[in-house]
Structures are given as structure tokens and as C-alpha cells.
Scaffold this motif. Structure first.
Motif, mmCIF file in Angstrom:
data_model
loop_
_atom_site.group_PDB
_atom_site.id
_atom_site.type_symbol
_atom_site.label_atom_id
_atom_site.label_comp_id
_atom_site.label_asym_id
_atom_site.label_seq_id
_atom_site.Cartn_x
_atom_site.Cartn_y
_atom_site.Cartn_z
ATOM 1 N N GLU A 153 -4.673 38.923 -23.261
ATOM 2 C CA GLU A 153 -3.367 39.049 -22.616
ATOM 3 C C GLU A 153 -2.845 37.686 -22.171
ATOM 4 N N TYR B 168 6.884 41.508 -17.129
ATOM 5 C CA TYR B 168 5.435 41.641 -17.305
ATOM 6 C C TYR B 168 4.786 40.343 -17.780
ATOM 7 N N TRP B 169 5.322 39.741 -18.842
ATOM 8 C CA TRP B 169 4.626 38.621 -19.492
ATOM 9 C C TRP B 169 4.864 37.265 -18.849
ATOM 10 N N ASN C 191 -0.859 38.982 -31.113
ATOM 11 C CA ASN C 191 -0.823 37.558 -30.767
ATOM 12 C C ASN C 191 -0.569 36.706 -32.005
ATOM 13 N N TYR D 121 4.233 34.130 -25.620
ATOM 14 C CA TYR D 121 5.525 34.740 -25.299
ATOM 15 C C TYR D 121 6.428 33.731 -24.594
ATOM 16 N N MET E 120 9.731 43.126 -20.893
ATOM 17 C CA MET E 120 8.852 42.069 -21.398
ATOM 18 C C MET E 120 8.807 40.885 -20.439
ATOM 19 N N ARG F 213 -0.795 37.433 -15.447
ATOM 20 C CA ARG F 213 -1.130 37.615 -16.859
ATOM 21 C C ARG F 213 -1.926 36.420 -17.366
ATOM 22 N N ALA G 249 0.659 35.998 -23.177
ATOM 23 C CA ALA G 249 1.621 35.551 -22.173
ATOM 24 C C ALA G 249 2.068 34.116 -22.449
#
Length: 185
Positions: A72, A59-60, A37, A79, A56, A65, A76
Motif C-alpha cells: 500500500e 485515502y492515498w 502498482n 499515486y 482516491m 498509507r 501511495a
């Protein structure tokens, strides 16, 4: 001027995914995830090949998330807030926050981004990294003490790279090691 870094989780025998294409050997614990992070906070732009981008992004950007584990959820959000450039010849569109560039234009685009951006440009994906090997300034490895016995190699095959260790960090709970190497030119 930005620094171009290639950062992936790598098995002890040098692979970023197993022979079946799985990344499950590299699921981080809380300590190493918090470290990731902090790295993401310092990233100006992610540069992805198509396959890693799809993994990526799926998922993110999943709303679950955000409501799950706090570490996480933080990743997220970081990201999604980080601009992403996707290098692909097969994708025709990408969502907001992303920009699509054809693979043939990767070197020129990355050199332009390096000149015009501050901070860290983070390359994700072995194929993209191999095409940018002459532009990469540093290699970051999160070494996972697992032997996969095959799969996709982290380092571009067929290239000599002289590197100097700049930073290291041990994660005692897993035995993982973070290693940051500067390219000697």
C-alpha cells in the motif's frame, strides 16, 4: 500518442460499486495490489471524475498509507507521483500534483492529452468514462467474483462496444481475473 484506458474493479454482474455506493467488494489482496502498482507505474496521468478523485485522494494521500503495509505504501507513493486531472463542475481548487478541468471540456482536453502525451492515460469513474466513450482505446476490467445485484454499471449504458481480448491474468488466491480489451473501430 497516449492510449486512453478505462480500468476499474467490476463485479461479476457488471457493477463498480454496490447500490449504497460502496467499493468494499473490491479490496485487493497483496497479489492483485502488486499488479495494480505495476499498472500505476506505467500510467502517465490519471483522469478522474470528482467522486472517484475525492475517494482516491483522501485515502492515498493520507500519511498513514506511507507507513503502513509496504505494498500500500508503494501504491501511495506511485499515486502521489502521477499527475492527476480532475474533471468537475463543482470543485473550485485541487492540490499540487492535480489539475482541474471543467466537465464540458473533457473530450477536447482528453484528445489533446492523447496527442501530446506518451504512455497510458487512465480514466477513473463511470460518469467520466461514459462521456469519453468515443475516445477510449481499451477497457481494463478486474473481474471480482461477487454478485452485487445493482449499483453503478461499469460499461456506458446505451453504447455498443466491439472489443477484442488483448490480455488476461488470473489471481488464484481470490479468483479475480484481469481482462484487457482493445476497442475495435
Amino acid at each position: 500518442m497516449a492510449i486512453l484506458t478505462y480500468n476499474m474493479h467490476v463485479s461479476l454482474d457488471g457493477y463498480i460499486e454496490d447500490p449504497a455506493g460502496s467499493l468494499d467488494f473490491s479490496v485487493p489482496d497483496e497479489e492483485s495490489h502488486k499488479f495494480s502498482n505495476r499498472q500505476t507505474e506505467a500510467t502517465s496521468t490519471f483522469l478522474f471524475g470528482r467522486r472517484l478523485y475525492e475517494a482516491m485522494e483522501d485515502y492515498w494521500t493520507d500519511p498513514e498509507r506511507v507507513g503502513g503495509d509496504p505494498v500500500e505504501a508503494e501504491f501511495a507513493e506511485l499515486y502521489k507521483a502521477t499527475p492527476r486531472v480532475i474533471f468537475s463542475d463543482t470543485l473550485t481548487a485541487v492540490p499540487d500534483g492535480c489539475r482541474l478541468v471543467r466537465s464540458a471540456d473533457a473530450v477536447a482536453e482528453v484528445e489533446r492529452l492523447k496527442r501530446e502525451t506518451e504512455g497510458t492515460l487512465a480514466v477513473g469513474g463511470a460518469g467520466l468514462a461514459a462521456s469519453l466513450v468515443d475516445s477510449i482505446d481499451q477497457y481494463e476490467v478486474i473481474l471480482v467474483p461477487t454478485i452485487l445485484g445493482g449499483g453503478k454499471p461499469y460499461f456506458p449504458v446505451g453504447h455498443r462496444l466491439d472489443l477484442v481480448l488483448e490480455e488476461q491474468k488470473h489471481f488464484p488466491s481470490t479468483g479475480w481475473m484481469y481482462l484487457r480489451y482493445k476497442v475495435v473501430r
